[in-house]
Design an enzyme around this catalytic site. Structure first.
Site, mmCIF file in Angstrom:
data_model
loop_
_atom_site.group_PDB
_atom_site.id
_atom_site.type_symbol
_atom_site.label_atom_id
_atom_site.label_comp_id
_atom_site.label_asym_id
_atom_site.label_seq_id
_atom_site.Cartn_x
_atom_site.Cartn_y
_atom_site.Cartn_z
ATOM 1 N N CYS A 22 -1.853 0.127 7.241
ATOM 2 C CA CYS A 22 -1.018 1.312 7.043
ATOM 3 C C CYS A 22 -0.982 2.191 8.287
ATOM 4 O O CYS A 22 0.056 2.752 8.628
ATOM 5 C CB CYS A 22 -1.527 2.092 5.844
ATOM 6 S SG CYS A 22 -1.309 1.175 4.301
ATOM 7 N N CYS A 82 -5.702 2.511 5.713
ATOM 8 C CA CYS A 82 -6.330 1.283 6.202
ATOM 9 C C CYS A 82 -5.619 0.889 7.504
ATOM 10 O O CYS A 82 -4.579 1.457 7.847
ATOM 11 C CB CYS A 82 -6.214 0.166 5.151
ATOM 12 S SG CYS A 82 -4.657 -0.749 5.186
ATOM 13 N N HIS A 128 0.858 -1.177 0.000
ATOM 14 C CA HIS A 128 0.000 0.000 0.000
ATOM 15 C C HIS A 128 0.901 1.237 0.000
ATOM 16 O O HIS A 128 2.063 1.180 0.414
ATOM 17 C CB HIS A 128 -0.895 0.000 1.241
ATOM 18 C CG HIS A 128 -2.019 -0.994 1.179
ATOM 19 N ND1 HIS A 128 -3.156 -0.888 1.941
ATOM 20 C CD2 HIS A 128 -2.181 -2.112 0.419
ATOM 21 C CE1 HIS A 128 -3.974 -1.909 1.670
ATOM 22 N NE2 HIS A 128 -3.402 -2.664 0.763
ATOM 23 N N GLU A 151 1.219 3.952 1.798
ATOM 24 C CA GLU A 151 1.862 4.409 3.029
ATOM 25 C C GLU A 151 3.020 3.494 3.431
ATOM 26 O O GLU A 151 4.072 3.965 3.871
ATOM 27 C CB GLU A 151 0.840 4.489 4.165
ATOM 28 C CG GLU A 151 -0.301 5.483 3.912
ATOM 29 C CD GLU A 151 -1.521 4.838 3.245
ATOM 30 O OE1 GLU A 151 -1.350 3.824 2.520
ATOM 31 O OE2 GLU A 151 -2.633 5.339 3.450
#
Lengths: 156, 156
Positions: free
Chosen positions: B86, B83, B53, B55
């Site tokens: 992250c 999320c 992801h 991040e």
């Protein structure tokens, strides 16, 4: 090999890599269709990567080996109950089952306070310790709209 | 550059990488001491990595560039509210502040149901959708005990 044997493999790996100075005392093994398809151990300090927890590293390893971004049907054996980052990663990877040995209480006893993180994530954003602010950026909405209308996008 | 400009940079990156077919429409920028020290974008599908992801990738990038496993004093600008994977990664990286543009509600509207994950993580382990079992492995305790007694261990 049965579940206990795979879990013992993860524990043995955690001991070896801890002694080798890789990072914290954690390791994980991923099994699919009766064979080990991924292994990982904590590499936070040696690898300069705070996201390199055992479970995350094992997921990356399995996905690279299998050439996929989804591990449906795979089982993870972790030497310790996962922190929230790792547990969410397990969900994103679609892993089907999890076994672990040490618990979060065992981890807390040696200084790894995952319970704090679980509590933080359960709070509303404005009550968390991390200062956090939403800023309105019009372009952000147009990017999402473009994604929603892409005919060839790959969902995950 | 101010906070809005850094956030716009993250949004622009999300648009570019989405169009390039890297993965979902998400990107993040990390700033420390007035300069960008890390950037990341979603590479789940193209990189075969469900943990990639925006991040997480940005944290890895910043830590690699700076040669450290802790980003205390750094600010993250993410094109979307993180999320749980992250968000926990942001805590582990000791990032000091977070700004984001799109919200989890915006993400849910285009099919990314982070709310399900937040709800799962808040449940007791035996009530989660993921089947999960603790198995007692005596060796696991001895590994933790050894960690606790290591004089040269590096805490994180």
């Amino acid at each position: 090999m049965g579940d206990v044997e795979y879990l013992k493999r993860a524990v043995e790996l955690s001991r070896q890599k801890m002694r080798a100075g890789e990072g914290g005392p954690f390791a994980a093994v991923i099994v699919k269709d009766g064979r080990i398809v991924g292994e990982g151990w904590n590499r936070v300090t040696n690898g300069n990567d705070p996201t390199a927890h055992a479970e995350v590293v094992a997921i990356r390893d399995a996905c690279e080996r299998l050439g996929t971004f989804t591990l449906e049907g795979a089982v993870m054996y972790s030497s310790c109950e996962p922190c929230p980052m790792c547990l969410a990663a397990i969900y994103w990877a679609r892993i089907s089952r999890l076994y672990f040995a040490n618990t979060t209480a065992d981890a807390a006893a040696i200084g790894f306070d995952d319970a704090f993180l679980y509590a933080e994530l359960a709070l509303p954003a404005d009550e968390r310790a991390l200062p956090c602010e939403q800023l309105d950026v019009e372009e952000a909405h147009s990017v999402f709209a473009e994604w929603a209308s892409m005919p060839d996008r790959i969902d995950y």
